[in-house]
Design a protein around this motif. Structure first.
Motif, PDB file in Angstrom:
ATOM      1  N   GLY A  71      -1.905   7.817  -0.954  1.00  0.00           N
ATOM      2  CA  GLY A  71      -2.802   8.446   0.018  1.00  0.00           C
ATOM      3  C   GLY A  71      -3.301   7.505   1.103  1.00  0.00           C
ATOM      4  O   GLY A  71      -3.416   7.898   2.269  1.00  0.00           O
ATOM      5  N   GLN A  72      -3.601   6.246   0.732  1.00  0.00           N
ATOM      6  CA  GLN A  72      -4.108   5.311   1.752  1.00  0.00           C
ATOM      7  C   GLN A  72      -3.001   4.959   2.748  1.00  0.00           C
ATOM      8  O   GLN A  72      -3.279   4.765   3.937  1.00  0.00           O
ATOM      9  CB  GLN A  72      -4.656   4.045   1.090  1.00  0.00           C
ATOM     10  CG  GLN A  72      -5.805   4.296   0.120  1.00  0.00           C
ATOM     11  CD  GLN A  72      -7.105   4.683   0.802  1.00  0.00           C
ATOM     12  OE1 GLN A  72      -7.171   4.772   2.021  1.00  0.00           O
ATOM     13  NE2 GLN A  72      -8.133   4.932   0.010  1.00  0.00           N
ATOM     14  N   ALA A  73      -1.758   4.890   2.278  1.00  0.00           N
ATOM     15  CA  ALA A  73      -0.633   4.655   3.200  1.00  0.00           C
ATOM     16  C   ALA A  73      -0.499   5.859   4.135  1.00  0.00           C
ATOM     17  O   ALA A  73      -0.243   5.707   5.333  1.00  0.00           O
ATOM     18  CB  ALA A  73       0.659   4.426   2.414  1.00  0.00           C
ATOM     19  N   GLU A  74      -0.683   7.058   3.568  1.00  0.00           N
ATOM     20  CA  GLU A  74      -0.613   8.267   4.404  1.00  0.00           C
ATOM     21  C   GLU A  74      -1.684   8.217   5.493  1.00  0.00           C
ATOM     22  O   GLU A  74      -1.433   8.549   6.652  1.00  0.00           O
ATOM     23  CB  GLU A  74      -0.789   9.518   3.526  1.00  0.00           C
ATOM     24  CG  GLU A  74       0.374   9.752   2.579  1.00  0.00           C
ATOM     25  CD  GLU A  74       0.115  10.883   1.591  1.00  0.00           C
ATOM     26  OE1 GLU A  74      -0.650  11.807   1.917  1.00  0.00           O
ATOM     27  OE2 GLU A  74       0.661  10.821   0.470  1.00  0.00           O
ATOM     28  N   VAL A  75      -2.891   7.802   5.100  1.00  0.00           N
ATOM     29  CA  VAL A  75      -3.991   7.691   6.068  1.00  0.00           C
ATOM     30  C   VAL A  75      -3.625   6.680   7.154  1.00  0.00           C
ATOM     31  O   VAL A  75      -3.822   6.930   8.347  1.00  0.00           O
ATOM     32  CB  VAL A  75      -5.307   7.272   5.361  1.00  0.00           C
ATOM     33  CG1 VAL A  75      -6.364   6.826   6.373  1.00  0.00           C
ATOM     34  CG2 VAL A  75      -5.845   8.427   4.524  1.00  0.00           C
ATOM     35  N   LEU A  76      -3.072   5.546   6.751  1.00  0.00           N
ATOM     36  CA  LEU A  76      -2.711   4.518   7.739  1.00  0.00           C
ATOM     37  C   LEU A  76      -1.653   5.028   8.711  1.00  0.00           C
ATOM     38  O   LEU A  76      -1.569   4.567   9.844  1.00  0.00           O
ATOM     39  CB  LEU A  76      -2.219   3.252   7.025  1.00  0.00           C
ATOM     40  CG  LEU A  76      -3.352   2.404   6.420  1.00  0.00           C
ATOM     41  CD1 LEU A  76      -2.802   1.330   5.497  1.00  0.00           C
ATOM     42  CD2 LEU A  76      -4.197   1.775   7.524  1.00  0.00           C
TER      43      LEU A  76
ATOM     44  N   CYS B  81       1.699  -0.740  -5.048  1.00  0.00           N
ATOM     45  CA  CYS B  81       2.890  -1.151  -5.795  1.00  0.00           C
ATOM     46  C   CYS B  81       2.856  -2.680  -5.834  1.00  0.00           C
ATOM     47  O   CYS B  81       2.722  -3.324  -4.797  1.00  0.00           O
ATOM     48  CB  CYS B  81       4.138  -0.643  -5.066  1.00  0.00           C
ATOM     49  SG  CYS B  81       5.680  -1.274  -5.759  1.00  0.00           S
ATOM     50  N   TYR B  82       2.944  -3.237  -7.033  1.00  0.00           N
ATOM     51  CA  TYR B  82       2.818  -4.702  -7.162  1.00  0.00           C
ATOM     52  C   TYR B  82       4.126  -5.313  -7.637  1.00  0.00           C
ATOM     53  O   TYR B  82       4.940  -4.657  -8.290  1.00  0.00           O
ATOM     54  CB  TYR B  82       1.674  -5.048  -8.131  1.00  0.00           C
ATOM     55  CG  TYR B  82       1.954  -4.631  -9.553  1.00  0.00           C
ATOM     56  CD1 TYR B  82       1.746  -3.323  -9.976  1.00  0.00           C
ATOM     57  CD2 TYR B  82       2.475  -5.543 -10.478  1.00  0.00           C
ATOM     58  CE1 TYR B  82       2.030  -2.933 -11.273  1.00  0.00           C
ATOM     59  CE2 TYR B  82       2.751  -5.160 -11.779  1.00  0.00           C
ATOM     60  CZ  TYR B  82       2.529  -3.856 -12.164  1.00  0.00           C
ATOM     61  OH  TYR B  82       2.821  -3.472 -13.447  1.00  0.00           O
ATOM     62  N   ARG B  83       4.290  -6.593  -7.325  1.00  0.00           N
ATOM     63  CA  ARG B  83       5.513  -7.308  -7.698  1.00  0.00           C
ATOM     64  C   ARG B  83       5.401  -7.818  -9.134  1.00  0.00           C
ATOM     65  O   ARG B  83       4.377  -8.377  -9.513  1.00  0.00           O
ATOM     66  CB  ARG B  83       5.728  -8.482  -6.749  1.00  0.00           C
ATOM     67  CG  ARG B  83       7.065  -9.113  -6.889  1.00  0.00           C
ATOM     68  CD  ARG B  83       7.267 -10.187  -5.844  1.00  0.00           C
ATOM     69  NE  ARG B  83       8.672 -10.535  -5.757  1.00  0.00           N
ATOM     70  CZ  ARG B  83       9.145 -11.534  -5.050  1.00  0.00           C
ATOM     71  NH1 ARG B  83       8.348 -12.266  -4.342  1.00  0.00           N
ATOM     72  NH2 ARG B  83      10.438 -11.789  -5.044  1.00  0.00           N
ATOM     73  N   ARG B  84       6.469  -7.596  -9.896  1.00  0.00           N
ATOM     74  CA  ARG B  84       6.404  -7.972 -11.318  1.00  0.00           C
ATOM     75  C   ARG B  84       7.089  -9.312 -11.580  1.00  0.00           C
ATOM     76  O   ARG B  84       8.078  -9.392 -12.300  1.00  0.00           O
ATOM     77  CB  ARG B  84       7.010  -6.851 -12.163  1.00  0.00           C
ATOM     78  CG  ARG B  84       6.071  -5.655 -12.263  1.00  0.00           C
ATOM     79  CD  ARG B  84       6.660  -4.551 -13.090  1.00  0.00           C
ATOM     80  NE  ARG B  84       6.888  -4.922 -14.475  1.00  0.00           N
ATOM     81  CZ  ARG B  84       5.950  -4.958 -15.409  1.00  0.00           C
ATOM     82  NH1 ARG B  84       4.701  -4.645 -15.105  1.00  0.00           N
ATOM     83  NH2 ARG B  84       6.252  -5.298 -16.649  1.00  0.00           N
ATOM     84  N   THR B  85       6.555 -10.346 -10.961  1.00  0.00           N
ATOM     85  CA  THR B  85       6.978 -11.696 -11.331  1.00  0.00           C
ATOM     86  C   THR B  85       5.836 -12.288 -12.147  1.00  0.00           C
ATOM     87  O   THR B  85       4.681 -11.844 -12.017  1.00  0.00           O
ATOM     88  CB  THR B  85       7.211 -12.579 -10.085  1.00  0.00           C
ATOM     89  OG1 THR B  85       5.984 -12.638  -9.340  1.00  0.00           O
ATOM     90  CG2 THR B  85       8.312 -12.021  -9.208  1.00  0.00           C
TER      91      THR B  85
ATOM     92  N   VAL C 202       0.855  -1.183   0.000  1.00  0.00           N
ATOM     93  CA  VAL C 202       0.000   0.000   0.000  1.00  0.00           C
ATOM     94  C   VAL C 202       0.897   1.239   0.000  1.00  0.00           C
ATOM     95  O   VAL C 202       1.772   1.372   0.869  1.00  0.00           O
ATOM     96  CB  VAL C 202      -0.940   0.023   1.229  1.00  0.00           C
ATOM     97  CG1 VAL C 202      -1.831   1.259   1.209  1.00  0.00           C
ATOM     98  CG2 VAL C 202      -1.773  -1.253   1.292  1.00  0.00           C
ATOM     99  N   ILE C 203       0.697   2.089  -0.978  1.00  0.00           N
ATOM    100  CA  ILE C 203       1.484   3.325  -1.063  1.00  0.00           C
ATOM    101  C   ILE C 203       0.505   4.499  -1.212  1.00  0.00           C
ATOM    102  O   ILE C 203      -0.707   4.309  -1.129  1.00  0.00           O
ATOM    103  CB  ILE C 203       2.481   3.285  -2.261  1.00  0.00           C
ATOM    104  CG1 ILE C 203       1.722   3.150  -3.587  1.00  0.00           C
ATOM    105  CG2 ILE C 203       3.441   2.096  -2.108  1.00  0.00           C
ATOM    106  CD1 ILE C 203       2.611   3.242  -4.825  1.00  0.00           C
TER     107      ILE C 203
END
Lengths: 72, 170
Positions: free
Chosen positions: B29-34, B47-51, B26-27
């Protein structure tokens, strides 16, 4: 007896910095409140604010639409 | 406060992704809220993992959200599968649960692996979420330096100061 027009007790330059603000105008009391909540409560409070903001935007949009119709 | 049954769009999205085993952080605005921010945020940034495996899981999860590309004509065909996701990197979607930005690369921090190294785990309802740290959020805002980032930055710096002052919170 309260006069008809009541001036604010302090209308000098400092009056803009009401409440608990830091030097950038960030309201620290809101942050303190949020930090007392659980993460889930923080998410839900933020979502309530988001929905409230969207509602106000919608009221504004409707108002502008009505104003345009009245102008015609 | 909303009842447990009234899940927010954010909760629905992260629970869906978690149920499908998608690796994400989680990055935004929602990370800021958390972390305690009082700013209003309208979208979900992850942000997702690119595998290959994660792209397959992500595509499967997205198929339930039925996203469209934000800013593109609604009739523009966009197939959600691992191959399509592999061809792009940062996507901006519109979904019934609000706008969803999926980033494979976060400027200036890097990929999922770079961000994950320093992320922290925060439990939100039923799920444990990897969340970008306050320091990394500050780093991004300082790097981008746009007017809208400055507003967020001042809020984040204030949170850091309140926390360091011994305020209660996580």
């Amino acid at each position: 007896m309260i006069p008809e027009n009541v001036p604010p007790p302090d209308s000098g330059p400092g009056a803009a910095y009401y409440g608990e603000q830091d030097e950038n105008g960030v309201d620290l009391s809101l942050i303190r409140e949020n930090l007392k909540l659980t993460p889930l409560e923080r998410i839900r409070r933020a979502d309530a604010a988001r929905r409230q903001t969207l509602k106000l935007l919608e009221y504004g949009r409707r108002h502008r639409e009505n104003a345009v119709r009245t102008d015609r | 406060m909303a009842a447990d049954t009234e899940k927010t769009p954010f909760e629905r999205i992260v629970e869906l992704f978690t149920a499908h085993g998608v690796e994400f952080i989680v990055i935004g605005g929602q990370a800021e809220v958390l972390h305690g921010s009082s700013r209003v945020t309208f979208d979900t940034d992850l942000c997702y993992r690119r595998t290959a495996e994660n792209l397959r899981r992500l595509a499967k999860a997205l198929s339930f959200l039925k996203p469209t590309l934000r800013g593109a004509p609604p009739d523009l065909p966009f197939r959600i599968d691992a191959e399509s996701l592999a061809l792009g990197c940062n996507f901006t979607f519109r979904t019934p649960d609000g706008d969803l930005d999926l980033l494979g690369f976060v400027e200036p921090l890097g990929t999922f692996e770079d961000v994950a190294k320093r992320s922290e785990t925060i439990r939100v309802g039923e799920v444990d979420l990897k969340v970008m740290t306050l320091d990394d959020l500050v780093r991004i805002k300082e790097h981008l330096g746009r007017p809208k980032d400055r507003d967020a930055l001042l809020q984040l710096l204030a949170i850091r100061r309140v926390r360091e002052g011994g305020s209660r919170g996580t």
